[in-house]
Design a protein around this motif. Structure first.
Motif, PDB file in Angstrom:
ATOM      1  N   LEU A 190      -2.953  15.107  -7.934  1.00 57.35           N
ATOM      2  CA  LEU A 190      -3.185  14.759  -6.528  1.00 57.35           C
ATOM      3  C   LEU A 190      -1.878  14.294  -5.881  1.00 57.35           C
ATOM      4  CD1 LEU A 190      -5.395  14.220  -4.290  1.00 57.35           C
ATOM      5  CD2 LEU A 190      -5.517  11.888  -5.175  1.00 57.35           C
ATOM      6  N   ILE A 191      -1.122  13.461  -6.586  1.00 57.68           N
ATOM      7  CA  ILE A 191       0.163  12.974  -6.084  1.00 57.68           C
ATOM      8  C   ILE A 191       1.207  13.197  -7.177  1.00 57.68           C
ATOM      9  CG2 ILE A 191       1.387  11.025  -5.053  1.00 57.68           C
ATOM     10  CD1 ILE A 191      -1.364   9.704  -4.579  1.00 57.68           C
ATOM     11  N   THR A 192       2.266  13.904  -6.844  1.00 58.47           N
ATOM     12  CA  THR A 192       3.258  14.276  -7.861  1.00 58.47           C
ATOM     13  C   THR A 192       4.198  13.108  -8.172  1.00 58.47           C
ATOM     14  OG1 THR A 192       4.921  15.014  -6.267  1.00 58.47           O
ATOM     15  CG2 THR A 192       3.294  16.663  -6.991  1.00 58.47           C
ATOM     16  N   GLU A 193       4.895  13.269  -9.290  1.00 58.16           N
ATOM     17  CA  GLU A 193       5.887  12.296  -9.720  1.00 58.16           C
ATOM     18  C   GLU A 193       6.935  12.087  -8.623  1.00 58.16           C
ATOM     19  OE1 GLU A 193       7.213  13.608 -13.578  1.00 58.16           O
ATOM     20  OE2 GLU A 193       8.435  11.819 -13.841  1.00 58.16           O
ATOM     21  N   GLU A 194       7.369  13.169  -8.018  1.00 62.51           N
ATOM     22  CA  GLU A 194       8.406  13.075  -6.993  1.00 62.51           C
ATOM     23  C   GLU A 194       7.896  12.379  -5.734  1.00 62.51           C
ATOM     24  OE1 GLU A 194      10.279  16.772  -5.938  1.00 62.51           O
ATOM     25  OE2 GLU A 194      11.521  15.706  -4.472  1.00 62.51           O
ATOM     26  N   GLN A 195       6.657  12.691  -5.355  1.00 59.31           N
ATOM     27  CA  GLN A 195       6.080  12.011  -4.182  1.00 59.31           C
ATOM     28  C   GLN A 195       5.975  10.513  -4.434  1.00 59.31           C
ATOM     29  OE1 GLN A 195       2.490  14.430  -4.006  1.00 59.31           O
ATOM     30  NE2 GLN A 195       3.107  15.311  -2.054  1.00 59.31           N
ATOM     31  N   ILE A 196       5.587  10.150  -5.652  1.00 58.70           N
ATOM     32  CA  ILE A 196       5.457   8.720  -5.985  1.00 58.70           C
ATOM     33  C   ILE A 196       6.818   8.042  -5.879  1.00 58.70           C
ATOM     34  CG2 ILE A 196       4.938   7.053  -7.810  1.00 58.70           C
ATOM     35  CD1 ILE A 196       2.786   9.057  -8.827  1.00 58.70           C
ATOM     36  N   SER A 197       7.842   8.650  -6.461  1.00 57.91           N
ATOM     37  CA  SER A 197       9.131   7.955  -6.483  1.00 57.91           C
ATOM     38  C   SER A 197       9.730   7.860  -5.083  1.00 57.91           C
ATOM     39  CB  SER A 197      10.088   8.584  -7.504  1.00 57.91           C
ATOM     40  OG  SER A 197      10.716   9.688  -6.950  1.00 57.91           O
ATOM     41  N   GLN A 198       9.550   8.886  -4.266  1.00 57.54           N
ATOM     42  CA  GLN A 198      10.058   8.808  -2.881  1.00 57.54           C
ATOM     43  C   GLN A 198       9.318   7.737  -2.093  1.00 57.54           C
ATOM     44  OE1 GLN A 198       9.849  12.695  -1.083  1.00 57.54           O
ATOM     45  NE2 GLN A 198      11.599  13.464  -2.255  1.00 57.54           N
ATOM     46  N   ARG A 199       8.031   7.665  -2.276  1.00 55.52           N
ATOM     47  CA  ARG A 199       7.236   6.681  -1.523  1.00 55.52           C
ATOM     48  C   ARG A 199       7.605   5.255  -1.936  1.00 55.52           C
ATOM     49  NH1 ARG A 199       6.128   4.594   2.356  1.00 55.52           N
ATOM     50  NH2 ARG A 199       4.139   3.601   2.796  1.00 55.52           N
ATOM     51  N   ILE A 200       7.879   5.064  -3.229  1.00 54.64           N
ATOM     52  CA  ILE A 200       8.216   3.715  -3.693  1.00 54.64           C
ATOM     53  C   ILE A 200       9.565   3.254  -3.122  1.00 54.64           C
ATOM     54  CG2 ILE A 200       8.821   2.357  -5.747  1.00 54.64           C
ATOM     55  CD1 ILE A 200       6.523   3.786  -7.192  1.00 54.64           C
ATOM     56  N   GLU A 201      10.528   4.163  -3.012  1.00 56.19           N
ATOM     57  CA  GLU A 201      11.807   3.792  -2.384  1.00 56.19           C
ATOM     58  C   GLU A 201      11.573   3.335  -0.951  1.00 56.19           C
ATOM     59  OE1 GLU A 201      13.828   4.034  -5.669  1.00 56.19           O
ATOM     60  OE2 GLU A 201      14.851   3.416  -3.830  1.00 56.19           O
ATOM     61  N   ALA A 202      10.715   4.079  -0.222  1.00 55.92           N
ATOM     62  CA  ALA A 202      10.428   3.733   1.175  1.00 55.92           C
ATOM     63  C   ALA A 202       9.681   2.407   1.280  1.00 55.92           C
ATOM     64  CB  ALA A 202       9.629   4.849   1.840  1.00 55.92           C
ATOM     65  N   LEU A 203       8.730   2.196   0.359  1.00 54.55           N
ATOM     66  CA  LEU A 203       7.981   0.930   0.341  1.00 54.55           C
ATOM     67  C   LEU A 203       8.918  -0.250   0.129  1.00 54.55           C
ATOM     68  CD1 LEU A 203       4.762   1.150  -1.889  1.00 54.55           C
ATOM     69  CD2 LEU A 203       4.896   0.587   0.543  1.00 54.55           C
ATOM     70  N   ALA A 204       9.852  -0.096  -0.798  1.00 51.53           N
ATOM     71  CA  ALA A 204      10.807  -1.175  -1.092  1.00 51.53           C
ATOM     72  C   ALA A 204      11.638  -1.495   0.151  1.00 51.53           C
ATOM     73  CB  ALA A 204      11.702  -0.792  -2.269  1.00 51.53           C
ATOM     74  N   GLN A 205      11.990  -0.467   0.910  1.00 57.37           N
ATOM     75  CA  GLN A 205      12.737  -0.703   2.161  1.00 57.37           C
ATOM     76  C   GLN A 205      11.878  -1.471   3.164  1.00 57.37           C
ATOM     77  OE1 GLN A 205      15.898  -0.272   2.688  1.00 57.37           O
ATOM     78  NE2 GLN A 205      16.280   0.799   0.750  1.00 57.37           N
ATOM     79  N   GLU A 206      10.606  -1.066   3.281  1.00 52.70           N
ATOM     80  CA  GLU A 206       9.679  -1.767   4.188  1.00 52.70           C
ATOM     81  C   GLU A 206       9.546  -3.235   3.799  1.00 52.70           C
ATOM     82  OE1 GLU A 206       5.604  -0.271   4.685  1.00 52.70           O
ATOM     83  OE2 GLU A 206       6.395   1.757   4.418  1.00 52.70           O
ATOM     84  N   ILE A 207       9.390  -3.463   2.507  1.00 47.94           N
ATOM     85  CA  ILE A 207       9.231  -4.839   2.009  1.00 47.94           C
ATOM     86  C   ILE A 207      10.503  -5.629   2.294  1.00 47.94           C
ATOM     87  CG2 ILE A 207       8.944  -6.261  -0.072  1.00 47.94           C
ATOM     88  CD1 ILE A 207       7.201  -3.857  -1.172  1.00 47.94           C
ATOM     89  N   ALA A 208      11.651  -5.010   2.038  1.00 47.51           N
ATOM     90  CA  ALA A 208      12.939  -5.693   2.225  1.00 47.51           C
ATOM     91  C   ALA A 208      13.182  -6.083   3.682  1.00 47.51           C
ATOM     92  CB  ALA A 208      14.081  -4.802   1.714  1.00 47.51           C
ATOM     93  N   GLU A 209      12.604  -5.322   4.612  1.00 47.25           N
ATOM     94  CA  GLU A 209      12.773  -5.657   6.027  1.00 47.25           C
ATOM     95  C   GLU A 209      12.033  -6.930   6.406  1.00 47.25           C
ATOM     96  OE1 GLU A 209      11.655  -2.251   8.409  1.00 47.25           O
ATOM     97  OE2 GLU A 209      13.231  -1.064   7.420  1.00 47.25           O
ATOM     98  N   ARG A 210      10.954  -7.241   5.694  1.00 48.57           N
ATOM     99  CA  ARG A 210      10.115  -8.376   6.094  1.00 48.57           C
ATOM    100  C   ARG A 210      10.123  -9.556   5.135  1.00 48.57           C
ATOM    101  NH1 ARG A 210       4.695  -5.182   7.231  1.00 48.57           N
ATOM    102  NH2 ARG A 210       3.814  -7.185   6.627  1.00 48.57           N
TER     103      ARG A 210
END
Ligand code: IMP
Ligand code: MG
Length: 177
Positions: free
Chosen positions: A9-29
């Motif tokens: 349903l969700i590929t390894e690559e999609q997971i790793s890209q999303r986690i990088e983006a999540l970490a950026q979102e978290i770091a902003e707040r």
């Protein structure tokens, strides 16, 4: 165990890209130093990848683990939440980010959030890799969500069926014959 067919349903690559983006979102707040409370067992893989992504986003973390049970070993939630293994560190005065694999009824996360508030955490935020909408039984939402998925039972990337399939590097749907 019988062999189920797992449909990706969700590929390894999609997971790793999303986690990088999540970490950026978290770091902003979030503050520059946060305490991670990782809910076992399902979130061990997400936690391991997320804290390394947070490191790249220049967030320093302390990590502790909490094992709660609500599910037993099947595909349906039993409703009552228990502490199976407690945290080892104090949380009072700390900014906590709870990390969980999936938000469904919300009972597990509701329990964890209340526990941390009772123990004096300064602020409690929540991140989940996956979220199934329309299934909530507790009044709770995550602050940071990886993916919103359809109401199907999923495994892989830490999530299990009867303790199997946690090792899959992707998230898939268990096809029941
Ligand atoms: P909740 O308390 O109903 O939100 O359920 C949360 C917990 O149930 C998660 O941390 C998972 O361990 C488990 N869970 C919920 N849905 C699934 C699923 O589709 N696959 C595997 N585990 C699940
Ligand atoms: Mg879990």
């Amino acid at each position: 165990m019988e062999n189920h067919h797992v449909i990706p349903l969700i590929t390894e690559e999609q997971i790793s890209q999303r986690i990088e983006a999540l970490a950026q979102e978290i770091a902003e707040r979030a503050p520059q130093e946060i305490m991670i409370v990782s809910l076992l067992k399902g979130s061990f893989m997400f936690t391991a990848d997320l804290i390394r992504a947070l490191h790249r986003a220049e967030i320093r973390t302390q990590v502790d683990f909490l094992t709660l049970s609500s599910y037993g070993t099947g595909m349906a939630s039993s409703g009552k939440v228990n502490i199976v293994n407690d945290l080892t560190d104090a949380v009072d005065g700390k900014y906590i980010l709870i990390v969980d694999d999936i938000l469904e009824s919300g009972r597990t996360l509701d329990f964890a959030r209340n526990l941390l508030h009772e123990r004096g955490a300064q602020k409690v935020e929540i991140t989940v890799l996956l979220e199934k909408p329309g299934k909530r039984e507790a009044e709770i939402e995550a602050d940071y969500i990886g993916f919103t998925i359809p109401d199907k039972f999923v495994v892989g990337y830490g999530l299990d069926y009867a303790n199997y399939y946690r090792e899959l590097p992707y998230v898939g749907v268990v096809a029941i014959p």
